[in-house]
Enzyme design. Structure first.
Site, PDB file in Angstrom:
ATOM      1  N   GLU A 234       0.687  -1.079  -0.035  1.00  0.00           N
ATOM      2  CA  GLU A 234      -0.011   0.036   0.001  1.00  0.00           C
ATOM      3  C   GLU A 234       1.013   1.299  -0.083  1.00  0.00           C
ATOM      4  O   GLU A 234       1.882   1.371   0.710  1.00  0.00           O
ATOM      5  CB  GLU A 234      -0.924   0.052   1.145  1.00  0.00           C
ATOM      6  CG  GLU A 234      -1.726   1.352   1.439  1.00  0.00           C
ATOM      7  CD  GLU A 234      -2.826   1.353   1.966  1.00  0.00           C
ATOM      8  OE1 GLU A 234      -3.111   0.599   3.065  1.00  0.00           O
ATOM      9  OE2 GLU A 234      -3.886   2.224   1.790  1.00  0.00           O
TER      10      GLU A 234
ATOM     11  N   CYS B 118      -6.992   1.427   2.330  1.00  0.00           N
ATOM     12  CA  CYS B 118      -7.891   2.734   2.068  1.00  0.00           C
ATOM     13  C   CYS B 118      -7.347   3.597   0.950  1.00  0.00           C
ATOM     14  O   CYS B 118      -8.368   4.383   0.184  1.00  0.00           O
ATOM     15  CB  CYS B 118      -7.938   3.539   3.207  1.00  0.00           C
ATOM     16  SG  CYS B 118      -8.361   2.663   4.779  1.00  0.00           S
TER      17      CYS B 118
ATOM     18  N   ASN C  87     -12.444  -2.824  -0.753  1.00  0.00           N
ATOM     19  CA  ASN C  87     -11.225  -3.060   0.390  1.00  0.00           C
ATOM     20  C   ASN C  87     -11.968  -2.628   1.775  1.00  0.00           C
ATOM     21  O   ASN C  87     -12.215  -1.455   1.781  1.00  0.00           O
ATOM     22  CB  ASN C  87     -10.146  -2.073   0.173  1.00  0.00           C
ATOM     23  CG  ASN C  87      -9.335  -1.941   1.407  1.00  0.00           C
ATOM     24  OD1 ASN C  87      -8.725  -2.819   1.756  1.00  0.00           O
ATOM     25  ND2 ASN C  87      -9.565  -0.767   2.181  1.00  0.00           N
ATOM     26  N   GLU C  88     -12.166  -3.591   2.417  1.00  0.00           N
ATOM     27  CA  GLU C  88     -12.876  -3.699   3.728  1.00  0.00           C
ATOM     28  C   GLU C  88     -14.106  -2.604   4.005  1.00  0.00           C
ATOM     29  O   GLU C  88     -14.325  -1.818   4.980  1.00  0.00           O
ATOM     30  CB  GLU C  88     -12.012  -3.445   4.836  1.00  0.00           C
ATOM     31  CG  GLU C  88     -11.178  -2.033   5.032  1.00  0.00           C
ATOM     32  CD  GLU C  88      -9.991  -1.856   6.029  1.00  0.00           C
ATOM     33  OE1 GLU C  88      -9.962  -1.078   6.793  1.00  0.00           O
ATOM     34  OE2 GLU C  88      -9.472  -2.946   6.218  1.00  0.00           O
TER      35      GLU C  88
END
Ligand code: AHR
Length: 767
Positions: A24, A222, A346-347
């Site tokens: 990331e 994120c 993503n989550e």
């Protein structure tokens, strides 16, 4: 006698691509990190949207006799709108400060300096050098001959360093007085990983490649979804197509971790890096929904996002006759990249994501049935977001589901069997982000123990530690696997554990038995949640009244509480097995709610009911152990400025919460315990080897007789991580304090007597 017998021929589970990496762009993992560029703010595009203190001259300085201004009138191109106009006298200079302490150049190494210049100077020289400002020494030097031009012209020169410095500054000194427009000022090591142009910093990339990852998830968590819906917005979500093409034509973006991303390290470069490491690429695309803002693209406009995802698959796998395959080929890679996995989301939690996911899923399945589609299960190991993700994954037939959790070592010790009863026939688990809170030796060996269970679970297909990289001077999140500054790297104990498991994964797990190794050792006898109850506002003001505690049948009425300034209010102390706390609450200002701590033994060990936590999304129970939190129950809840009746019921370690009479959390907080020895065994069919991994978390040695049933093996390579204090860490100054050591030994009649050291991780490769 303690014994382990490995049945080399009894295959238990295919291990496939189990262990990989997660990249990331957080903690300056890309610019100022893995991406080789040494100049910071090379195209004068930094601005306050990226970070409030940024501006277009961030990281730049100048000589006094030099006038400068950043202009946009006649830009290099429409993506790269800012350029620097210098009014120079002869001998004027500008300076770039690089990242961290400055620019790192190494004696004898070469660096490509390039720049776009437009000038009215008929003919002139620009001296380019890397100097240390205070010492005044020159470490590398080159000259660019420039000519007058109406348009920007690219100039390039290779500098060879005559000495080493990591405090360097890039000086650009103008020989002739005149006006110079400058853009895309770049200094790049020639010696990048695998020698790629626009490539990667070699030491970091090599350390990752040496782990032998099976896959790499990118470009982030994120980072992918926390942004605006318009792909041309400065703070856009991560839109992969905008990261292609010549670097001077890529936009400069805000990175949601509060800095700038040049996108010099874009999708093409990620795919190349995966290929260079021998890892399968695993990109993650946003699904048009930003959970941080609760904002989603209108369903009628989702088609564009879905098409962009289909285009990504074509970019990776299409032949040169396809439009996107042609783009890839023109960037320098005619052969397909062989994409197999693709994450959507993503989550994310909440309906906004789950109503959009099916559009992506259906379109990908129809056009590319061979692609394994990954759904997402929220940011915790349990709870409503998690269940929603799993429901969606089962309903749509997602191949995998991406789980994320960051928890205390105690949580991992209490939840070793997390995946035991998961259905191996449903979507497989992709543990796409996990870590225990910390980079100590203890964190690492607990993670190793957990990994033995991941390896044994038939439900788990892929797993990667997170986050991967951190520049020590730009920390957004910790722990991280590999730390660095501008010239050094530091492999954490967690890195070594990941490498031990990754490099020695094997192709198939095999059966084994343990004898006299079955002891379970409890780490605590705290069966009841005795201790203080405290209530704190979470960035709000409000009132609490009608406070009552019933403890083992006795009712106590307590005073009202005015909630402000995040002050912690002690409500009472609990000494028994059961209690019920009830109170009324109303928020008068602020966005979140309350933190209700209970079972508090001190300020580092307690349970917490978070009512309106995170961005006012959560009604959670968290176990805080030694100051490190683990979410053990999650419900979605948005606190409003209304009156609530809140109730907390505790019996032993069974916790229930009620909001206005409705049950919200219902969870048992499990206590951490140790297994006597954590073990897993596998074979590598390609290498013809057998592998045993063992983690001893106890403080005693374990003497064990190991027997290999089946094919004869004569020797073993032993990779051991042992002998450190539990709080040991590596640092940039002492990077090798904790590290693995290798030794060899021979087997007699397929047997080995081995003593596993206390607090150790051991990998044995038998051949
Ligand atoms: O790994 C750091 C962050 O943790 C990721 O961006 C996000 O997915 C998670 O919440």
């Amino acid at each position: 006698m303690k014994k382990i017998t490995v049945y080399q021929d009894k295959i238990y589970k295919e291990l496939g691509d189990l262990y990989g990496l997660f990249f990331e762009d957080i903690n300056h993992a890309a610019d100022g990190g893995l991406y080789g560029e040494l100049v910071q703010n090379r195209s004068f595009e930094f601005c306050e949207i990226d970070k409030p203190e940024y501006h277009s001259l961030t990281a730049w300085d100048k000589a006094e006799n030099c006038q400068w201004q950043v202009l946009t009138e006649k830009p290099l191109n429409e993506e790269n709108t800012h350029y620097l106009q210098v009014n120079a006298e002869s001998g004027s200079y500008i300076i770039n400060n690089g990242f961290n302490s400055g620019i790192f150049v190494e004696e004898e190494k070469e660096y490509v300096f390039s720049i776009y210049i437009r000038t009215d100077v008929a003919q002139g020289e620009i001296v380019v050098s890397v100097d240390e400002p205070e010492e005044g020494g020159i470490y590398a030097k080159g000259v660019v001959e420039v000519k007058a031009s109406e348009e920007f012209v690219k100039y390039q020169v290779v500098l060879k360093a005559t000495n080493t410095t990591w405090n360097g500054r890039l000086y650009i000194t103008f020989g002739e007085a005149g006006v110079y427009d400058l853009d895309m000022v770049s200094l790049f090591p020639v010696d990048t990983y695998k020698g790629r142009e626009n490539g990667l910093r070699k030491d970091i990339a090599q350390a990752l490649a040496e782990m032998k990852p099976k896959f790499m998830r990118f470009p982030g968590g994120c980072l992918t979804h926390d942004g605006a819906l318009d792909d041309h917005a400065r703070n856009s979500m991560y839109r992969w197509k905008r990261t292609l093409g010549p670097i001077q034509k890529r936009p400069s973006w805000r990175n949601n971790w509060r800095y700038n991303q040049t996108l010099g390290l874009g999708y093409y470069e990620y795919f190349c890096f995966c290929e260079d490491m021998g890892a399968k690429p695993l990109p993650v695309v946003p699904a048009g929904f930003n959970p941080h803002k609760g904002e989603g693209v209108a369903l009628e406009q989702l088609e564009e996002w879905v098409q962009e995802t289909l285009d990504l698959i074509e970019f990776a796998n299409g032949d040169e006759s396809t439009p996107m395959g042609k783009v890839r080929s023109e960037m320098g890679h005619p052969a397909p990249f062989g994409l197999e996995y693709l994450g959507v989301g993503n989550e994310e939690i909440g309906a906004g994501f789950f109503e959009r996911y099916p559009y992506f899923h259906k379109a990908i399945r129809e056009k590319y049935p061979e692609i394994k589609i990954i759904n997402t299960a929220g940011p915790f190991a349990v709870g409503e977001g998690y269940e929603d993700g799993w429901r969606s994954a089962r309903e749509h037939g997602s191949d995998l589901i991406d789980e994320h959790y960051y928890s205390s070592p105690e949580w991992f010790l209490a939840n070793m069997h997390h995946y035991e009863d998961y259905d191996e026939k449903g979507p497989k688990v992709f543990l796409g982000e996990y870590a225990s809170w910390g980079n100590t030796y203890y964190n690492a060996i607990v993670e190793a123990a957990y990994m033995t269970h991941l390896e044994r679970s038939k439900a788990v297909a892929l797993a990667c530690y997170a986050p991967m990289l951190c520049n020590v001077d730009y920390v957004n999140w910790q722990p991280d696997m590999l730390w660095f500054d501008n010239h050094r790297i530091m492999k954490t104990p967690n890195y070594y554990v990941q490498k031990m498991f990754m490099e020695n994964q094997g192709t198939d797990a095999v059966e084994f038995t343990k004898e006299n190794l079955g002891e379970i050792i409890p780490l605590t006898d705290e069966v009841n949640l005795v201790g203080g109850i405290f209530i704190t506002g979470n960035d709000i003001t409000g009132s609490i009244w009608d406070v009552q505690v019933e403890e083992d049948g006795v009712v106590r009425t307590l005073g009202d509480v005015s909630v402000e300034d995040n002050t912690q209010h002690h409500i009472t102390d609990i000494t028994g097995e059961k209690f019920t706390l009830t109170f009324k609450f109303k928020r008068s200002s602020g966005r979140k709610g309350l933190k209700i701590n209970f079972g508090a033994r001190d300020d580092k060990n307690f349970l917490q009911w978070e009512f309106g936590g995170w961005d006012n999304w959560d009604c959670n129970i968290m176990n805080v152990s030694k100051g490190r939190g683990s979410t053990i129950s999650h419900r979605i809840f948005h606190v409003r400025d209304e009156e609530y009746t809140l109730k907390l019921v505790v019996e032993g370690r069974h916790i229930k919460t009620y909001v206005n009479g409705e049950i919200y959390n219902d969870v048992v907080d499990h206590l951490p315990e140790l297994e006597e020895l954590y073990v897993t065994a596998s074979v590598d069919k390609k290498q013809g080897t057998t592998i045993l991994k063992a983690v001893n978390l106890t403080g005693e040695v374990k003497e064990v007789v190991l027997t290999l049933d089946g094919a004869e093996k004569k020797q073993a390579e032993i990779i051991s991580l042992a002998g450190y204090s539990l709080d040991a860490v590596n640092t940039l100054d002492e990077p090798d304090k904790v590290k693995t050591v290798k030794s060899d030994t021979v087997l007699e009649d397929n047997q080995l007597h081995y003593t596993f050291p206390p607090h150790s991780v051991t990998v044995m490769v038998f051949s």
